[in-house]
Structures are given as structure tokens and as C-alpha cells.
Design an enzyme around this catalytic site. Structure first.
Site, PDB file in Angstrom:
ATOM      1  N   CYS A 150      19.321   4.303 -28.835  1.00  0.00           N
ATOM      2  CA  CYS A 150      18.860   4.385 -30.224  1.00  0.00           C
ATOM      3  C   CYS A 150      18.296   3.048 -30.714  1.00  0.00           C
ATOM      4  O   CYS A 150      17.184   2.977 -31.247  1.00  0.00           O
ATOM      5  CB  CYS A 150      19.999   4.862 -31.114  1.00  0.00           C
ATOM      6  SG  CYS A 150      21.570   4.044 -30.785  1.00  0.00           S
TER       7      CYS A 150
HETATM    8  N1  LIG Z   1      25.416   8.610 -31.035  1.00  0.00           N
HETATM    9  C1  LIG Z   1      24.195   8.113 -30.941  1.00  0.00           C
HETATM   10  O1  LIG Z   1      23.576   7.740 -31.954  1.00  0.00           O
HETATM   11  C2  LIG Z   1      23.515   7.999 -29.618  1.00  0.00           C
HETATM   12  C3  LIG Z   1      24.150   8.301 -28.451  1.00  0.00           C
HETATM   13  N2  LIG Z   1      23.509   8.132 -27.255  1.00  0.00           N
HETATM   14  C4  LIG Z   1      24.174   8.420 -26.010  1.00  0.00           C
HETATM   15  O2  LIG Z   1      24.435   9.805 -25.898  1.00  0.00           O
HETATM   16  C5  LIG Z   1      25.653  10.003 -25.196  1.00  0.00           C
HETATM   17  C6  LIG Z   1      26.591  10.820 -26.082  1.00  0.00           C
HETATM   18  O3  LIG Z   1      26.844  10.068 -27.246  1.00  0.00           O
HETATM   19  P1  LIG Z   1      27.655  10.629 -28.491  1.00  0.00           P
HETATM   20  O4  LIG Z   1      27.318  12.048 -28.729  1.00  0.00           O
HETATM   21  O5  LIG Z   1      27.461   9.677 -29.569  1.00  0.00           O
HETATM   22  O6  LIG Z   1      29.140  10.505 -27.941  1.00  0.00           O
HETATM   23  P2  LIG Z   1      30.419  11.354 -28.336  1.00  0.00           P
HETATM   24  O7  LIG Z   1      31.582  10.535 -27.985  1.00  0.00           O
HETATM   25  O8  LIG Z   1      30.274  11.837 -29.745  1.00  0.00           O
HETATM   26  O9  LIG Z   1      30.327  12.606 -27.366  1.00  0.00           O
HETATM   27  C7  LIG Z   1      30.389  12.531 -25.965  1.00  0.00           C
HETATM   28  C8  LIG Z   1      30.897  13.843 -25.446  1.00  0.00           C
HETATM   29  O10 LIG Z   1      31.001  13.761 -24.025  1.00  0.00           O
HETATM   30  C9  LIG Z   1      32.138  14.482 -23.582  1.00  0.00           C
HETATM   31  N3  LIG Z   1      32.877  13.635 -22.617  1.00  0.00           N
HETATM   32  C10 LIG Z   1      33.556  12.529 -22.882  1.00  0.00           C
HETATM   33  N4  LIG Z   1      34.039  11.993 -21.747  1.00  0.00           N
HETATM   34  C11 LIG Z   1      33.659  12.789 -20.747  1.00  0.00           C
HETATM   35  C12 LIG Z   1      33.827  12.764 -19.353  1.00  0.00           C
HETATM   36  N5  LIG Z   1      34.504  11.794 -18.742  1.00  0.00           N
HETATM   37  N6  LIG Z   1      33.307  13.760 -18.626  1.00  0.00           N
HETATM   38  C13 LIG Z   1      32.641  14.751 -19.227  1.00  0.00           C
HETATM   39  N7  LIG Z   1      32.441  14.814 -20.555  1.00  0.00           N
HETATM   40  C14 LIG Z   1      32.922  13.834 -21.304  1.00  0.00           C
HETATM   41  C15 LIG Z   1      33.036  14.737 -24.773  1.00  0.00           C
HETATM   42  O11 LIG Z   1      33.161  16.124 -24.988  1.00  0.00           O
HETATM   43  P3  LIG Z   1      34.247  16.978 -24.213  1.00  0.00           P
HETATM   44  O12 LIG Z   1      35.402  16.063 -23.925  1.00  0.00           O
HETATM   45  O13 LIG Z   1      34.597  18.079 -25.139  1.00  0.00           O
HETATM   46  O14 LIG Z   1      33.562  17.471 -23.011  1.00  0.00           O
HETATM   47  C16 LIG Z   1      32.314  14.127 -25.951  1.00  0.00           C
HETATM   48  O15 LIG Z   1      32.253  14.983 -27.049  1.00  0.00           O
HETATM   49  C17 LIG Z   1      26.206   8.614 -24.860  1.00  0.00           C
HETATM   50  O16 LIG Z   1      25.799   8.242 -23.578  1.00  0.00           O
HETATM   51  C18 LIG Z   1      25.539   7.747 -25.900  1.00  0.00           C
HETATM   52  O17 LIG Z   1      25.472   6.431 -25.480  1.00  0.00           O
HETATM   53  C19 LIG Z   1      22.209   7.725 -27.195  1.00  0.00           C
HETATM   54  C20 LIG Z   1      21.519   7.428 -28.316  1.00  0.00           C
HETATM   55  C21 LIG Z   1      22.112   7.526 -29.635  1.00  0.00           C
HETATM   56  C1  LIG Z   2      27.162   1.779 -33.756  1.00  0.00           C
HETATM   57  C2  LIG Z   2      27.438   1.749 -32.278  1.00  0.00           C
HETATM   58  O1  LIG Z   2      28.533   1.466 -31.832  1.00  0.00           O
HETATM   59  N1  LIG Z   2      26.414   2.037 -31.507  1.00  0.00           N
HETATM   60  C3  LIG Z   2      26.534   2.092 -30.101  1.00  0.00           C
HETATM   61  C4  LIG Z   2      25.207   2.535 -29.578  1.00  0.00           C
HETATM   62  C5  LIG Z   2      25.520   3.225 -28.356  1.00  0.00           C
HETATM   63  C6  LIG Z   2      24.524   4.151 -27.899  1.00  0.00           C
HETATM   64  O2  LIG Z   2      23.930   4.928 -28.586  1.00  0.00           O
HETATM   65  O3  LIG Z   2      24.428   4.002 -26.653  1.00  0.00           O
HETATM   66  P1  LIG Z   2      23.205   4.235 -25.797  1.00  0.00           P
HETATM   67  O4  LIG Z   2      22.049   4.227 -26.747  1.00  0.00           O
HETATM   68  O5  LIG Z   2      23.196   3.132 -24.844  1.00  0.00           O
HETATM   69  O6  LIG Z   2      23.357   5.539 -25.157  1.00  0.00           O
HETATM   70  C7  LIG Z   2      26.907   0.743 -29.454  1.00  0.00           C
HETATM   71  O7  LIG Z   2      26.510  -0.285 -29.960  1.00  0.00           O
HETATM   72  O8  LIG Z   2      27.502   0.752 -28.376  1.00  0.00           O
END
Ligand SMILES: NC(=O)C1=CN([C@@H]2O[C@H](COP(=O)(O)OP(=O)(O)OC[C@H]3O[C@@H](n4cnc5c(N)ncnc54)[C@H](OP(=O)(O)O)[C@@H]3O)[C@@H](O)[C@H]2O)C=CC1
Ligand SMILES: CC(=O)N[C@@H](CCC(=O)OP(=O)(O)O)C(=O)O
Length: 349
Positions: A150
Site C-alpha cells: 500500500c
Molecule cells: N491491510 C492493508 O492495507 C494491506 C494489506 N496487504 C497485504 O495483504 C495481506 C493480507 O493483509 P490483511 O488483510 O491486512 O491481513 P489480516 O491480518 O487482516 O488478514 C490475513 C488473513 O490471513 C489468514 N491467515 C493468517 N495466518 C495464516 C496462515 N499462517 N496461513 C493461512 N492463512 C492465514 C487469516 O485468516 P484465517 O486465519 O481465518 O484463515 C487472516 O484473516 C498481507 O500480506 C498484507 O501485507 C497489502 C496491501 C495493503
Molecule cells: C499501518 C501498518 O502497520 N501498515 C503495515 C503495512 C503492511 C502491508 O500492507 O504490508 P504489505 O503492503 O507489505 O503487504 C506495516 O507497516 O507493516
């Protein structure tokens, strides 16, 4: 219809994918994947789905999903996706990974910053960095996408025109960025609870955030020279949004450009990009991109210090994650790029 599956669908990024894909006219959502909510209706996890879908969350492997899907979205913590994806799976379906496992091209850099072993080293070369505005041609042919981070999406889009046109001193870039709390995921950790993060702006991982090498990789590629930069993230008490203030010193060529010239250069650079809005009379504000796939940009020149300041704003869960992932899918499946993601912000929220 494109058969799409999501793994990690109950996290913040995964949920945003569910919300958008259920309304995508060319997609049939075949699996809402979750381990912790296995067997529970999605509407019980997120009540916004009441009367919208009766789908049940299922804990299926990527291998199983590859038999029933054309595309699988992985919204998992870093380090997990690379253990799940392999060449056989890619022969059966396309993968869009929202995490970091397939973004970095240098394995040593990945290990250094993420502190985990990579489970699919043989796929790193094939993976395409899914920043749609800069890699559209490769995305079209790709089987595996590393969807950008992001902060990185906002920072790279903010700086790309300057770097590509060699207008700044290559090692003068400083990015000061802010993120809403959903950026940290829905994992219930103490620092992200209301009382812990409200009423405060908190810089973190200063000089050590793992998005630094990702931004450096892409800007170095674009400028065809090695770029090292400073990136400082800040947590701010809002739900969604990334705001990036990017500073750099204009070089001898760049000095000849006025603010107006640079704005025109940005307009030209992004002239065919529906989701990039170059602003002239105001500064980007996360409020106006929230819930949309837009990236708003403005360029300012500080003549006293000979610096250029570019301000960018996106929604971390939309253009910074799920929206861009769907934009990638649209490109990969030859659909109009804005299909299913052409939304504007709710206001007031
Ligand atoms: N939040 C953001 O703004 C952004 C996030 N990302 C990336 O997207 C990905 C998801 O982020 P986000 O939705 O915020 O994270 P969350 O923690 O909200 O969700 C991750 C989900 O993955 C599942 N999970 C966790 N651990 C494991 C595991 N070991 N094996 C399988 N499933 C697992 C969990 O669901 P369950 O346990 O029910 O399966 C959990 O709900 C990350 O890699 C993050 O860095 C990228 C850009 C922006
Ligand atoms: C506010 C906050 O904690 N943000 C996360 C952004 C993580 C994320 O989105 O990770 P990727 O984009 O690498 O998947 C962090 O700084 O680690």
C-alpha cells in the site's frame, strides 16, 4: 464468467476482495477461504453480507482451489503464499498474491527484510510486479502477480515521472507516509486497538520498514540507476488511507522546470491512466480517495530549497490492495480495466 477464489478472505484485504468481487459483472466467486471461520457463513463474520450472500467460509488449500478456479487471490501474511504456490498450480490457474512474497526480485533482500525463507524461489523470476500503471504489458501475460504494497503503490506512483525523466538527484528522495490502521490487518494486536492508537500520530520502523527495498527496486528499474531512499511510515488514527509526502532535490535539468511544467509532465506521463488524478488547485487528501481505486497526486516546487514535493493519496485497502488486485485480474483476463472497481468515495462518512 471468471471463477475466482480468495484465501485469507476474512482479513481486511480479503474482505474488501469479497465485497468487490461479489459485484464484479464477470466474476463468479467460487470460494471464500478462511481457517478460523471454516464452516461459518460470511454474513456471520461480516454482517454487511446479510441478504447479499449465503456463502460459507471454507478452509481449502491453494492446490484444491486450483482445480475449481481461474484465478486465486491470496490475502495472507507474508511468508505463507510462497509455501502454497508452485509451477503445477500455475499451469492450472492464475495467482494474484496481495502479500510481499512475489514482489522482490532479489531473494537476499527478501530474506534480509522479511526474515523468513522463501518457499518458491523458482517462481521469483516469473512473477510480475503488479503495479498496473507501470507494468501493464507484463501483467497481461502473467500467471503470477506480486500485488504491490500500500505505501509502495502511493510512493512509486508519486515519484515515477520524476525518476523516469531523470529530474532529481537519485539519492535525495525522502518519503514521509501515513497509513490508516486497517493497514496493519485485522489481527487484534495491542498497538492497533482504539485506545492505543487514537489521538496520536506514531512514526514506526524508522529507517527499517520493509517497503523501502520494494520502492527502491521499482524506482531503480524505472530510472535505470540504483536508487537508495529514506522511507518513514506513520500510523494515524483513521480507518483507511495512505498519504505520502515525497521530497527530492531537483538536479541541473530538473531545476529548469517550473511547478507548472512539472504538473504538465505528470499529466502527460499519466495521460492514459483512468485511476490517476493529477490535481492543480488542491493537495491530495485521503478523504477523497477513500473507497475508490484512485490515486491523487499533486506536485509542488520549493524554489528556496530547490526541492520538489510530490503528495500522493490512495485508499490502502482499495488501490493499495484489493482494488489493484482486481485491476490486475481485469488486465490478465482482457477485461476493461475499471470493471468492478469504478467506485467513488462515500461522503460524508
Ligand atoms: N491491510 C492493508 O492495507 C494491506 C494489506 N496487504 C497485504 O495483504 C495481506 C493480507 O493483509 P490483511 O488483510 O491486512 O491481513 P489480516 O491480518 O487482516 O488478514 C490475513 C488473513 O490471513 C489468514 N491467515 C493468517 N495466518 C495464516 C496462515 N499462517 N496461513 C493461512 N492463512 C492465514 C487469516 O485468516 P484465517 O486465519 O481465518 O484463515 C487472516 O484473516 C498481507 O500480506 C498484507 O501485507 C497489502 C496491501 C495493503
Ligand atoms: C499501518 C501498518 O502497520 N501498515 C503495515 C503495512 C503492511 C502491508 O500492507 O504490508 P504489505 O503492503 O507489505 O503487504 C506495516 O507497516 O507493516
Amino acid at each position: 464468467m471468471i471463477k475466482a477464489a480468495i484465501v485469507g478472505a476474512t482479513g481486511y484485504a480479503g474482505q474488501e476482495l469479497v465485497r468487490l468481487l461479489l459485484r464484479h459483472p464477470d466474476v463468479e466467486l467460487v470460494s471464500i477461504g478462511s481457517r478460523s471461520y471454516d464452516g461459518q457463513p460470511m454474513k456471520d463474520v461480516y454482517p454487511l453480507y446479510e441478504h447479499i450472500t449465503e456463502d460459507i467460509c471454507k478452509n481449502r488449500t491453494v492446490e484444491e482451489l486450483s482445480e475449481i478456479s481461474d484465478v486465486i487471490f491470496l490475502a495472507l501474511p507474508h511468508g505463507v503464499a510462497s509455501q502454497e504456490v508452485n509451477k503445477d498450480i500455475l499451469d492450472k490457474c492464475k495467482i494474484i498474491d496481495l502479500g510481499a512474497d512475489f514482489r522482490l526480485k532479489d531473494l537476499a533482500i527478501y530474506k534480509d527484510w522479511y526474515k523468513v525463507d522463501h518457499g518458491a524461489q523458482d517462481l521469483i523470476e516469473e512473477a510480475v510486479y503488479g503495479l498496473c500503471e507501470l507494468h501493464r504489458k507484463e501483467i497481461k501475460k502473467a500467471r503470477l502477480i506480486g500485488n504491490p504494497g500500500c505505501y509502495t503503490t502511493c510512493s512509486i506512483l508519486s515519484l515515477a515521472p520524476l525518476v523516469k525523466n531523470h529530474l532529481i538527484e537519485e539519492n535525495s528522495i525522502i518519503i514521509d507516509a501515513k497509513s490508516g490502521v486497517t493497514g496493519a490487518g485485522r489481527n487484534g494486536q495491542l498497538p492497533y486497538m482504539f485506545c492505543e492508537c487514537t489521538e496520536s500520530v506514531k512514526p514506526y520502523k524508522v529507517g527499517a520498514h520493509r517497503h523501502t527495498p520494494e520502492i527502491e527496486q521499482e524506482l531503480s528499474l524505472l530510472g535505470n540507476e540504483e536508487i537508495k531512499l529514506i522511507f518513514t511510515p506513520n500510523l494515524v488514527p483513521m480507518n483507511r488511507g495512505i498519504s505520502a509526502n515525497c521530497y527530492a532535490t531537483l538536479n541541473d535539468v530538473g531545476k529548469q522546470y517550473t511547478e507548472e511544467d512539472l504538473t504538465t509532465l505528470y499529466r502527460d506521463f499519466y495521460k492514459d491512466e483512468y485511476f490517476i488524478r493529477i490535481l492543480e488547485s488542491r493537495i491530495p487528501d485521503t478523504k477523497w480517495v477513500k473507497g475508490s481505486n484512485y490515486c491523487d497526486l499533486a506536485v509542488k516546487v520549493d524554489q528556496r530549497t530547490n526541492r520538489v514535493i510530490v503528495i500522493g493519496a490512495i485508499d490502502n485497502l482499495f488501490k493499495g490492495a484489493a482494488g489493484q488486485a482486481i485491476q490486475n485480474m481485469n488486465i490478465m483476463f482482457d477485461l476493461p480495466e475499471k470493471t468492478g472497481i469504478d467506485l467513488i468515495t462515500d461522503y460524508p462518512v
